[in-house]
Design a protein around this motif. Structure first.
Motif, PDB file in Angstrom:
ATOM      1  N   ARG A 140      27.501 -11.766 -18.808  1.00 28.54           N
ATOM      2  CA  ARG A 140      26.187 -11.081 -18.756  1.00 28.54           C
ATOM      3  C   ARG A 140      25.059 -12.115 -18.780  1.00 28.54           C
ATOM      4  O   ARG A 140      24.102 -12.035 -18.013  1.00 28.54           O
ATOM      5  N   CYS A 141      25.180 -13.088 -19.676  1.00 28.70           N
ATOM      6  CA  CYS A 141      24.116 -14.099 -19.794  1.00 28.70           C
ATOM      7  C   CYS A 141      24.020 -14.914 -18.505  1.00 28.70           C
ATOM      8  O   CYS A 141      22.924 -15.252 -18.050  1.00 28.70           O
ATOM      9  N   ARG A 142      25.174 -15.238 -17.914  1.00 28.19           N
ATOM     10  CA  ARG A 142      25.166 -16.048 -16.697  1.00 28.19           C
ATOM     11  C   ARG A 142      24.351 -15.347 -15.611  1.00 28.19           C
ATOM     12  O   ARG A 142      23.508 -15.954 -14.948  1.00 28.19           O
ATOM     13  N   ALA A 143      24.590 -14.045 -15.469  1.00 30.57           N
ATOM     14  CA  ALA A 143      23.857 -13.295 -14.442  1.00 30.57           C
ATOM     15  C   ALA A 143      22.358 -13.260 -14.768  1.00 30.57           C
ATOM     16  O   ALA A 143      21.509 -13.450 -13.890  1.00 30.57           O
ATOM     17  N   ALA A 144      22.047 -13.054 -16.046  1.00 31.53           N
ATOM     18  CA  ALA A 144      20.625 -12.961 -16.434  1.00 31.53           C
ATOM     19  C   ALA A 144      19.923 -14.304 -16.240  1.00 31.53           C
ATOM     20  O   ALA A 144      18.792 -14.365 -15.730  1.00 31.53           O
ATOM     21  N   TYR A 145      20.572 -15.399 -16.625  1.00 32.67           N
ATOM     22  CA  TYR A 145      19.926 -16.710 -16.524  1.00 32.67           C
ATOM     23  C   TYR A 145      19.780 -17.139 -15.065  1.00 32.67           C
ATOM     24  O   TYR A 145      18.815 -17.788 -14.688  1.00 32.67           O
ATOM     25  N   ARG A 146      20.759 -16.751 -14.275  1.00 32.35           N
ATOM     26  CA  ARG A 146      20.670 -17.083 -12.857  1.00 32.35           C
ATOM     27  C   ARG A 146      19.444 -16.386 -12.234  1.00 32.35           C
ATOM     28  O   ARG A 146      18.687 -16.981 -11.459  1.00 32.35           O
ATOM     29  N   ALA A 147      19.259 -15.125 -12.611  1.00 33.29           N
ATOM     30  CA  ALA A 147      18.107 -14.385 -12.085  1.00 33.29           C
ATOM     31  C   ALA A 147      16.805 -15.029 -12.551  1.00 33.29           C
ATOM     32  O   ALA A 147      15.834 -15.161 -11.797  1.00 33.29           O
ATOM     33  N   ARG A 148      16.768 -15.473 -13.807  1.00 37.02           N
ATOM     34  CA  ARG A 148      15.569 -16.142 -14.310  1.00 37.02           C
ATOM     35  C   ARG A 148      15.311 -17.450 -13.570  1.00 37.02           C
ATOM     36  O   ARG A 148      14.179 -17.797 -13.255  1.00 37.02           O
ATOM     37  N   ARG A 149      16.409 -18.193 -13.353  1.00 31.38           N
ATOM     38  CA  ARG A 149      16.276 -19.466 -12.639  1.00 31.38           C
ATOM     39  C   ARG A 149      15.631 -19.217 -11.282  1.00 31.38           C
ATOM     40  O   ARG A 149      14.702 -19.911 -10.863  1.00 31.38           O
ATOM     41  N   ASP A 150      16.098 -18.161 -10.588  1.00 26.86           N
ATOM     42  CA  ASP A 150      15.551 -17.854  -9.258  1.00 26.86           C
ATOM     43  C   ASP A 150      14.075 -17.482  -9.346  1.00 26.86           C
ATOM     44  O   ASP A 150      13.274 -17.880  -8.503  1.00 26.86           O
ATOM     45  N   ARG A 151      13.730 -16.734 -10.373  1.00 28.61           N
ATOM     46  CA  ARG A 151      12.313 -16.342 -10.520  1.00 28.61           C
ATOM     47  C   ARG A 151      11.447 -17.564 -10.822  1.00 28.61           C
ATOM     48  O   ARG A 151      10.334 -17.694 -10.313  1.00 28.61           O
ATOM     49  N   LEU A 152      11.964 -18.451 -11.648  1.00 27.97           N
ATOM     50  CA  LEU A 152      11.198 -19.669 -11.968  1.00 27.97           C
ATOM     51  C   LEU A 152      11.006 -20.513 -10.710  1.00 27.97           C
ATOM     52  O   LEU A 152       9.888 -20.964 -10.415  1.00 27.97           O
ATOM     53  N   LEU A 153      12.084 -20.700  -9.949  1.00 27.39           N
ATOM     54  CA  LEU A 153      11.982 -21.521  -8.729  1.00 27.39           C
ATOM     55  C   LEU A 153      10.967 -20.913  -7.767  1.00 27.39           C
ATOM     56  O   LEU A 153      10.169 -21.632  -7.148  1.00 27.39           O
ATOM     57  N   ALA A 154      10.989 -19.579  -7.661  1.00 25.27           N
ATOM     58  CA  ALA A 154      10.072 -18.917  -6.729  1.00 25.27           C
ATOM     59  C   ALA A 154       8.623 -19.073  -7.181  1.00 25.27           C
ATOM     60  O   ALA A 154       7.698 -19.063  -6.364  1.00 25.27           O
ATOM     61  N   ALA A 155       8.429 -19.258  -8.489  1.00 29.08           N
ATOM     62  CA  ALA A 155       7.061 -19.330  -9.016  1.00 29.08           C
ATOM     63  C   ALA A 155       6.491 -20.748  -8.967  1.00 29.08           C
ATOM     64  O   ALA A 155       5.294 -20.941  -9.200  1.00 29.08           O
ATOM     65  N   LEU A 156       7.333 -21.744  -8.677  1.00 29.55           N
ATOM     66  CA  LEU A 156       6.849 -23.139  -8.751  1.00 29.55           C
ATOM     67  C   LEU A 156       6.050 -23.517  -7.520  1.00 29.55           C
ATOM     68  O   LEU A 156       6.448 -23.184  -6.395  1.00 29.55           O
ATOM     69  N   PRO A 157       4.957 -24.264  -7.684  1.00 29.49           N
ATOM     70  CA  PRO A 157       4.224 -24.735  -6.511  1.00 29.49           C
ATOM     71  C   PRO A 157       5.074 -25.743  -5.723  1.00 29.49           C
ATOM     72  O   PRO A 157       5.886 -26.462  -6.309  1.00 29.49           O
ATOM     73  N   GLY A 158       4.886 -25.767  -4.408  1.00 29.82           N
ATOM     74  CA  GLY A 158       5.751 -26.550  -3.525  1.00 29.82           C
ATOM     75  C   GLY A 158       5.684 -28.053  -3.747  1.00 29.82           C
ATOM     76  O   GLY A 158       6.611 -28.770  -3.376  1.00 29.82           O
TER      77      GLY A 158
END
Ligand code: PLP
Length: 459
Positions: A358-376
């Motif tokens: 469960r945590c793996r799935a949740a952290y992966r989703a967070r990682r994706d959200r963080l990456l999407a939020a970072l300036p290029g």
């Protein structure tokens, strides 16, 4: 301004402000001895060399050495090097603690899982089962290596999930990796230096130093630790996800490190702090499997469950089992029994695996959200595993100090890369972002605070 002496092989860092003069210089050397950066038997640089490095009169250094000799810190004799004669580590200044920032509203400090995700219901059920079924004898003084049922459960779990060559007889359950590294530093103390990756988490270097180890650094490049530069009898590595740079140790380097250990009779300490969390690629098995008699594998429940549990484990080469058990015994250390029994039950029931999934799935989703939020213009590293990533800052952009100051204005706690380096000098600047740290409900607001922090410094 802090000085460091450089004309000497040891390259010991001296925290000395020239404005504090001779007294300040004596204090800086006393501190280096007390903190174990200079150990009994170490030769200090000649008065001429140190005076040259620090830009002070030679007479100043001569008087400082004489003062330290009178106090019993060093021994001086005509025509011979001045040598440290005090044992500092017993009086070592307390290790620097992990970064914590209770006053900040938001936090991306690395080192935490999402504490609000702790599996309370499963832990409670396991505790009930343990209390219903454990015999009274389970609550006595058990084997220093830990409760047998947990060592058996861990042997099975680590073999299946991390490919560790595990046998309950070689497992020692301890109070997290902090305890594990201290135990190993004690067990290996007689062998000489203990090498750490440069950079690495300073907290564990401090713990090892406080346990009597002499610490040295080995550089890391894009493929991981530079094994060819290893010149110590033992080394601590983070092969699955280098901390803090984030790369996986390249297959040829894994083989080279295992070969080094076997051929040189060296020991490798494998800190597998987040091996359960791998997102985009197949999990990398433990290095320990390549050389089980030379690699001490260390795992922890701090990322999968909670650091407050203080539960970790070592799978040891046979030759280290007795020294580590003896280190536990001579210090009167044992790991609390009830938590061990509960963890054994949790692993046995499958609840531990379910929680990690469960945590793996949740952290992966967070990682994706963080990456999407970072300036290029910022480059993330180490994104395929773990619960933290490294964000390097461009050379022509804002530095760490500027970003951290901006984060403070947003009430956001961040960790810079700076304190992880062992060697002095110019290093890349960056941020180590722990994206598992915020509770789920606070994650969006934390990302917004990060966005504002970065926007403020890029103007
Ligand atoms: C590099 C590294 N190793 C190990 C650990 C686990 O430490 P402990 O088990 O003492 O909580 C952490 C946790 O932050 C870590 O960052």
């Amino acid at each position: 301004m802090a000085g460091s002496w450089t004309s000497w092989g040891g390259d010991v860092h001296l925290d000395w402000d020239p404005a504090t003069g001779r007294e300040g210089l004596a204090d800086a050397i006393r501190d280096a001895i007390r903190a174990g950066r200079l150990a009994r038997g170490d030769a200090l640089p000649s008065t001429r060399a140190l005076a040259g490095d620090l830009g002070v009169a030679r007479g100043t250094v001569t008087r400082v050495y004489a003062d330290l000799a009178a106090e019993g810190y060093v021994h001086t004799s005509q025509g011979a090097p001045t040598v440290v004669v005090a044992d500092g580590v017993q009086q070592a200044s307390p290790p620097r603690t992990r970064p914590r920032s209770p006053e900040a509203r938001w936090s991306l400090l690395p080192g935490h899982p999402d504490l609000s995700a702790f599996p309370r219901a499963a832990w409670l059920s396991a505790t009930r089962r343990v209390l219903q079924h454990a015999p009274a004898s389970a609550f006595g003084y058990v084997d220093e290596r830990g409760v047998a049922s947990l060592r058996e459960a861990l042997a099975g779990y680590l073999a299946r999930s991390r490919g560790v060559v595990a046998d309950p007889e070689r497992i020692v359950v301890c109070a997290g990796y902090a305890h594990a590294i201290s135990l190993l530093a004690i067990a290996l103390r007689e062998r000489g230096e203990l090498a750490f990756e440069d950079p690495s988490l300073w907290v564990f270097r401090d713990y090892a130093r406080a346990a009597g180890a002499r610490i040295t650094g080995v550089p890391v490049d894009g493929a991981g630790i530079r094994v060819s530069e290893l010149d110590s009898p033992a080394v601590v590595v983070t092969p699955a996800h280098q901390y803090p740079l984030g790369m996986t140790l390249a297959p040829r380097r894994r083989a080279e490190l295992a070969r080094w250990a076997v051929e040189q009779g060296g020991y490798v300490i494998e800190d597998d702090y987040d091996g359960e969390f791998r997102y985009d690629r197949k999990p990398v098995g433990a290095l320990q499997a390549l050389a089980p008699e030379r690699v001490a594998y260390a795992g922890t429940a701090s990322k999968t469950l909670a650091p407050g549990l203080r539960l970790g484990w070592l799978v040891l080469p046979r030759t280290l089992v007795e020294p580590v058990r003896a280190a536990m015994a001579t210090h009167g250390w044992r790991t609390p029994v009830l938590e061990q029994l509960v963890l054994a039950d949790l692993i046995g029931s499958g609840d531990y695996d379910r929680h990690v999934r469960r945590c793996r799935a949740a952290y992966r989703a967070r990682r994706d959200r963080l990456l999407a939020a970072l300036p290029g213009y910022l480059t993330p590293h180490g994104i395929s595993a773990g619960v933290q990533l490294l964000l390097t800052l461009p050379e022509d952009g804002p530095g760490e100090a500027e970003v951290l100051a901006s984060a403070k204005r947003q009430s956001l706690a961040l960790q810079g890369l700076g304190p992880h380096w062992i060697s002095q000098g110019e290093h890349p600047q960056g941020l180590v972002l722990g994206y598992a740290t915020p509770a789920e409900h606070a994650f969006s607001a934390t990302l917004a605070a990060l966005g504002q922090t970065l926007a403020d410094v890029s103007r």
